[in-house]
Design an enzyme around this catalytic site. Structure first.
Site, PDB file in Angstrom:
ATOM      1  N   TYR A 105     109.297  45.059 106.239  1.00 46.26           N
ATOM      2  CA  TYR A 105     110.458  44.597 105.477  1.00 46.26           C
ATOM      3  C   TYR A 105     111.517  45.703 105.367  1.00 46.26           C
ATOM      4  O   TYR A 105     112.709  45.474 105.596  1.00 46.26           O
ATOM      5  CB  TYR A 105     109.988  44.169 104.086  1.00 46.26           C
ATOM      6  CG  TYR A 105     111.053  43.638 103.166  1.00 46.26           C
ATOM      7  CD1 TYR A 105     111.495  42.326 103.258  1.00 46.26           C
ATOM      8  CD2 TYR A 105     111.590  44.442 102.162  1.00 46.26           C
ATOM      9  CE1 TYR A 105     112.460  41.828 102.389  1.00 46.26           C
ATOM     10  CE2 TYR A 105     112.549  43.966 101.294  1.00 46.26           C
ATOM     11  CZ  TYR A 105     112.981  42.649 101.409  1.00 46.26           C
ATOM     12  OH  TYR A 105     113.937  42.176 100.546  1.00 46.26           O
ATOM     13  N   SER A 140     118.473  45.622 101.522  1.00 45.87           N
ATOM     14  CA  SER A 140     117.565  45.717 100.382  1.00 45.87           C
ATOM     15  C   SER A 140     117.439  47.167  99.949  1.00 45.87           C
ATOM     16  O   SER A 140     117.605  48.089 100.762  1.00 45.87           O
ATOM     17  CB  SER A 140     116.177  45.182 100.757  1.00 45.87           C
ATOM     18  OG  SER A 140     115.224  45.464  99.746  1.00 45.87           O
ATOM     19  N   LYS A 156     115.313  45.652 106.882  1.00 42.71           N
ATOM     20  CA  LYS A 156     116.467  45.766 105.999  1.00 42.71           C
ATOM     21  C   LYS A 156     117.324  46.985 106.337  1.00 42.71           C
ATOM     22  O   LYS A 156     118.556  46.928 106.247  1.00 42.71           O
ATOM     23  CB  LYS A 156     116.012  45.814 104.539  1.00 42.71           C
ATOM     24  CG  LYS A 156     115.439  44.502 104.028  1.00 42.71           C
ATOM     25  CD  LYS A 156     116.430  43.360 104.147  1.00 42.71           C
ATOM     26  CE  LYS A 156     115.987  42.120 103.401  1.00 42.71           C
ATOM     27  NZ  LYS A 156     116.951  40.996 103.539  1.00 42.71           N
TER      28      LYS A 156
END
Length: 288
Positions: A171, A157, A175
């Site tokens: 997150y 990401s 990632k």
């Protein structure tokens, strides 16, 4: 003739959003697809077999080949069951697309343990678990003298690579870990005939629409007939190319959004200071 004729692919998180677009395109290009989706909410809670089955039904209705899978890829056993189903249903496995993900955004000071653990489990462990079992399968094939031409496409990401986003420590860390895992796996698995790449997509999905500060951007309406730069379908052609038997790329991470694809590079030195003897804090205060 499609670019993925005869290929057998697992796609995780394929019941909705980007994963759904991957599954539909792979099937149109001739692949047999295992559509994996637990069917949970944005935060990973709950389960529903409907999304995965609906994508399978759509593929089969169009003349393609697909089966549904609702195993939890955040567990070693769930990932193993997914790989075994692909082999039992279609006789082989050629492609693994790791796409499944959830969000439990929180600022670091207020994040609780469950928010951290859940996101790391689905994203980072979910990639590692499926990659482990697929790699073991391909290693066994290679050791048995079979020619392996396999591909893994992971999903990193922008949040974990080039565009850190406040409120996404869990997150972003997951990632970034996926990007690093991709490079290590590419180095390890090349000897068995397996290529490993990753994408860092930006597109309109349930997760991006729920991301603070970004939802309004992704939700903006696009006039009919104009190019929709945030459509999730823009992501899938790159993934299909990386999955193709004649693709040679490995160890790459690509940012992809709309009509733009950018190859990303990781941490690199930008400034070096040196000393002929031990450092002192005074030296560092002056020179850093």
């Amino acid at each position: 003739m499609g670019s993925l004729d005869g290929r057998v692919a697992i796609i995780t998180g394929a019941g909705r959003g980007i994963g759904r677009e991957h599954a539909l395109l792979f099937a149109r290009e001739g692949a047999s697809v295992v559509v994996n989706d637990l069917g949970g909410a944005n935060d990973g809670s709950g389960a529903d077999a409907g999304p995965a089955q609906q994508v399978v039904d759509e593929i089969v209705a169009a003349g393609g080949k697909a089966v549904a899978n609702t195993d939890n890829i955040a567990t070693w056993d769930g990932a193993e069951g997914l790989v075994k189903q692909a082999v039992s249903e279609f006789g082989r496995l050629d492609v693994l697309v790791n796409n499944a993900g959830i969000l439990r955004d929180a600022f670091i000071a207020g994040m609780d343990e469950s928010q951290w653990d859940a996101v790391i489990a689905v994203h980072l462990k979910g990639h590692a678990a499926t990659l482990h079992h697929a790699a073991a399968y391909w290693k066994d094939q290679s050791k048995a003298g079979e020619t392996v031409n396999a591909s893994v496409i992971n999903t990193a990401s922008a949040s974990g690579t080039f565009m850190p986003n406040a409120g996404q420590g869990n997150y972003g860390a997951a990632k970034a870990g996926i990007a690093a895992l991709t490079l290590v796996a590419a180095d390890e698995l090349d000897r068995y005939g397996v290529r490993v790449n990753a994408i860092a997509p930006i597109a309109r999905t349930r997760l991006t629409l729920a991301t603070p500060g970004m939802g309004a951007l992704f939700a903006a309406e696009v006039p009919e007939g104009e190019f929709d730069a945030f459509a999730p379908s823009n992501i899938s052609p790159l993934v299909a190319y990386l999955a193709a038997a004649d693709c040679k790329l490995t160890g790459k991470v690509y940012a992809v959004q709309g009509g733009a694809i950018t190859e990303l590079a990781g941490w690199h030195g930008v400034n070096t200071i040196e000393s002929e003897g031990p450092w002192t804090t005074a030296d560092l205060a002056e020179r850093l």
